[in-house]
Design an enzyme around this catalytic site. Sequence first.
Site, short mmCIF file in Angstrom:
data_model
loop_
_atom_site.label_atom_id
_atom_site.label_comp_id
_atom_site.label_asym_id
_atom_site.label_seq_id
_atom_site.Cartn_x
_atom_site.Cartn_y
_atom_site.Cartn_z
N CYS A 173 0.83 -1.20 0.00
CA CYS A 173 0.00 0.00 0.00
C CYS A 173 0.88 1.26 0.00
O CYS A 173 1.61 1.49 -0.95
CB CYS A 173 -1.00 -0.04 1.16
N HIS A 229 -3.96 -4.90 -0.35
CA HIS A 229 -3.58 -5.44 0.95
C HIS A 229 -3.65 -6.96 0.90
O HIS A 229 -4.74 -7.53 1.03
CB HIS A 229 -4.53 -4.91 2.04
N GLU A 272 -2.84 -9.07 3.09
CA GLU A 272 -3.27 -9.61 4.38
C GLU A 272 -4.79 -9.55 4.56
O GLU A 272 -5.33 -10.16 5.48
CB GLU A 272 -2.56 -8.88 5.52
#
Length: 196
Positions: free
Chosen positions: A76, A178, A180
């Site tokens: 990011c 992202h 995750e």
Amino acid sequence: MIGIIRYGAGNIFSLTAALERLGIKYGMVNSDADFEQFDRYIIPGVGHAGAAMNKLEHSGMVKKIKALQKPTLGICVGMQLLTSYSEEGDANLLNIFPIKTLRFADSAEYKVPHTGWNQVEQEMDNPLFKNIPTGSHFYFVHSYFIEFNKAYTLASTTYSTKFSASIWKDNFYAVQFHPEKSGKYGEQLLTNFSNI
């Protein structure tokens, strides 16, 4: 082991939770002295690129990051920091990639920030995207994007304009989304990075 570079511009809880789920060992890089403990690095980041760069400069780790020879992944704002310049804060950044971070144009059709799941199309083969089909969806939250440049783009996404969802140069990798928060393919990408 992965060293997460801590410079005060990232909520890393979701990242560390994902690494723990995957059984990937990690630790924290808080200063130059910590780099030697790790064999790869992640530069996280959320929020404002100009402010993040300012915090990174105050951390004293800029010179060390620019000289890294081991695999390094920006996520990011961590990706944006690797570019030369951001319109956000009119800021000069690390300049590892000679490309710019630009703001999306707001319109009735395309709201800013770009938030939610979007398709990622692979532009070249790379171990970072091993076992991830092109066209897979990843989770994005951002108002600024990396200009598309074929020389560095591993994968692209379109939201009002085509932009780089992932870039690569030498040992530096980066993703705008992202991983995750991107389900199984995000976890696959983190696993792939841990094996590069």
